[in-house]
Design an enzyme around this catalytic site. Structure first.
Site, PDB file in Angstrom:
ATOM      1  CE  LYS A  78       2.329  -1.575  -7.666  1.00  0.00           C
ATOM      2  NZ  LYS A  78       1.997  -0.134  -7.769  1.00  0.00           N
ATOM      3  CB  SER A 159       0.245   0.791  -4.290  1.00  0.00           C
ATOM      4  OG  SER A 159       0.530   1.061  -5.655  1.00  0.00           O
ATOM      5  CB  SER A 183       1.453   4.088  -6.396  1.00  0.00           C
ATOM      6  OG  SER A 183       0.287   4.171  -5.624  1.00  0.00           O
TER       7      SER A 183
END
Length: 495
Positions: A78, A159, A183
């Site tokens: 990420k 997210s 998330s």
């Protein structure tokens, strides 16, 4: 024969060790899959050279009999984790061109364990969002489609939407995520994968771009529970560079996986039966209860009385911390600098922040600044911290009666891109089941458990005691084995 890219983390690791394929073959297969999946927009940058170099090192290590825990396994990272020598943007123009000179502790641990990096995964800007629509690098698209013939592109959750989309599409075997209010878990539920947020402090936050420091926690996202356990084990551990890091040993989660829940008690919090819960979500929750009962667990009704205050509490505390953390982005030292001709320092700050931050980030900074202002600090922020303590106490009381809790992960299946973006409050409600565990700092995991009427994945959430990731993983494994979730999205994205 199973394609290399269909194998999960454990399958790749074990197949590589058995000599079924080389690490270079693994890297080439996944690098090709990533390059051919541009339609998903899951990556901000691709790093095939990193994956290839790690693979060649793994092949040499195998020949020398010096294998590492993740030798031969490439991962997605990420783009909230700083990676030395590779761009790190937090999906924001504010960090455009920023290349860290240091490695986050989590990625450093993974690379030291032999893993390679396929690229930096897209996300909601500064990890603020539930649909991956706030990224400055464009929406991530879920690989799933509704089975009713509609081709509306779906949100992969947020997210960590790049991570969830890439794993579900089988273009990465596993990925890092971060979870501030859901998330990791909500995107996992939306895309039919597993994702675990460990106890706050289990994974170092050093080198992770901060959103809300008292809530942010790195975690693992993968195809299944075993893969999640393997990845989380490699990510975890004490770090003196993070003052909130827990100085405790990392258990052997994979080795101790067991779906036998005899003697365990599973709590069902009555407050999670919210109004207007879709019948399919409620039915799956009831089915999950029966699966855990079949695994040997005793089912106990419990109460978490302050649950209804969790969402407003979170959306005071998280923006408050964000407004403080994001004050550092001013165009002086790194990242974007917008310097209008003749501008003074204050004008440069204003122009840079106006150009660099997206609308959702600005919204949360404004909310946070408001609740921290002198006239409202006690009315909002102080009160929210008191309610947070009550929510944590609710969990403490519940865990005196039971070992884990079972709830839905999200209040719906994936929604279409653009469907909720006009109403921030409707978007925030996606976190209703995940936020309480974040406020309490306890471990929680989403496991894929079924499909809705339109063929979209639904997840169940297991919440555990502090530092009892093993209990969470074991309950997750019990659900996974009984759900038998094998659905995959049909490939429409590959070139």
């Amino acid at each position: 024969m199973t394609a290399i890219t269909d194998l999960g983390l454990a399958g790749l690791r074990d197949g590589f060790r058995a000599g079924d394929f080389s690490a270079r073959e693994i890297a080439d297969a996944f690098n090709g899959a990533v390059a051919g999946a541009k339609a998903l927009n899951a990556f901000i940058i691709e790093t095939p050279d990193h994956a290839t170099a790690a693979a060649e090192a793994a092949d040499r290590a195998r020949a020398a009999g010096e294998l590492l825990p993740l030798s031969g396994v490439p991962l997605g990272i990420k783009d909230l984790f700083c990676t030395a020598g590779h761009q790190t943007t937090a999906a924001s123009h504010m960090l455009g061109g920023f290349t860290p000179t240091y490695e986050s502790t989590v990625t450093g641990k993974l690379f030291a364990a032999g893993a390679g990096m396929l690229g930096k995964l897209n996300l909601d800007q500064f990890a603020m969002g539930s649909s991956n629509e706030t990224s400055a690098y464009g929406n991530v698209v879920s690989p799933w489609r509704r089975n009713d013939g509609g081709n509306a592109p779906l949100a992969p959750g947020g997210s960590s939407g790049g991570s969830s989309s890439a794993i579900a599409a089988r273009i990465v075997p596993a990925a890092t995520g971060t979870d501030t209010g859901g998330s990791i878990r909500q995107p996992a539920a939306f895309t039919g994968i597993a994702g675990i947020k460990p106890t706050y402090g289990r994974c170092s936050r050093f080198g992770i771009v901060a959103f809300a420091s008292s809530l942010d926690q790195a975690g693992a996202m993968a195809q299944d529970v075993r893969d999640s356990a393997i990845l989380l084990e490699a990510m975890s551990g004490f770090d003196p560079k993070d003052s909130t890091s827990l100085d405790v040993a990392v258990p052997k989660w994979e080795a101790n996986l067991s779906s036998d829940l005899k003697g365990k008690k599973v709590g069902i919090p009555k407050e999670y039966r919210v109004d207007n819960m879709p019948a399919e979500i409620d039915a799956l929750w009831r089915q999950g209860i029966e699966w855990l009962r079949d695994a040997g667990a005793e089912i106990v009704d419990v109460s978490l009385p302050h649950t209804r205050y969790a969402l407003p509490t979170y959306y005071i505390i998280a923006p408050a911390e964000a407004s403080s953390n994001l004050a550092r982005y001013d165009g002086v030292r790194y990242g974007l600098r917008d310097l209008p001709e003749g501008a003074n320092l204050q004008e440069m700050y204003a122009a840079t922040r106006a150009a660099g931050f997206g609308p959702e980030v600005k919204r949360r900074i404004l909310i946070g600044t408001y609740v921290l202002s002198a006239g409202y600090y006690d009315a909002y922020y102080t009160k929210a911290q008191k309610v947070r303590a009550l929510i944590a106490r609710d969990f403490e009381e519940a865990f005196r009666q039971v070992d884990v809790l079972l709830t839905p992960t999200a209040p719906s299946a994936a929604f279409a891109l653009g469907e909720k973006s006009a109403d921030p409050l409707e978007m925030y409600l996606n976190d209703v089941f995940t936020v309480p565990a974040s406020l309490a700092g306890v471990p929680a995991m989403s496991v894929p458990a079924g499909l809705d009427g339109q063929g979209l994945p639904l997840g169940l959430q297991i919440i555990g005691r502090p530092l009892d990731e093993q209990g969470v993983l074991n309950a997750g494994l019990a659900i996974e084995q009984r759900a038998g979730f094998t659905a995959k999205p049909q490939n429409w994205w590959a070139k």
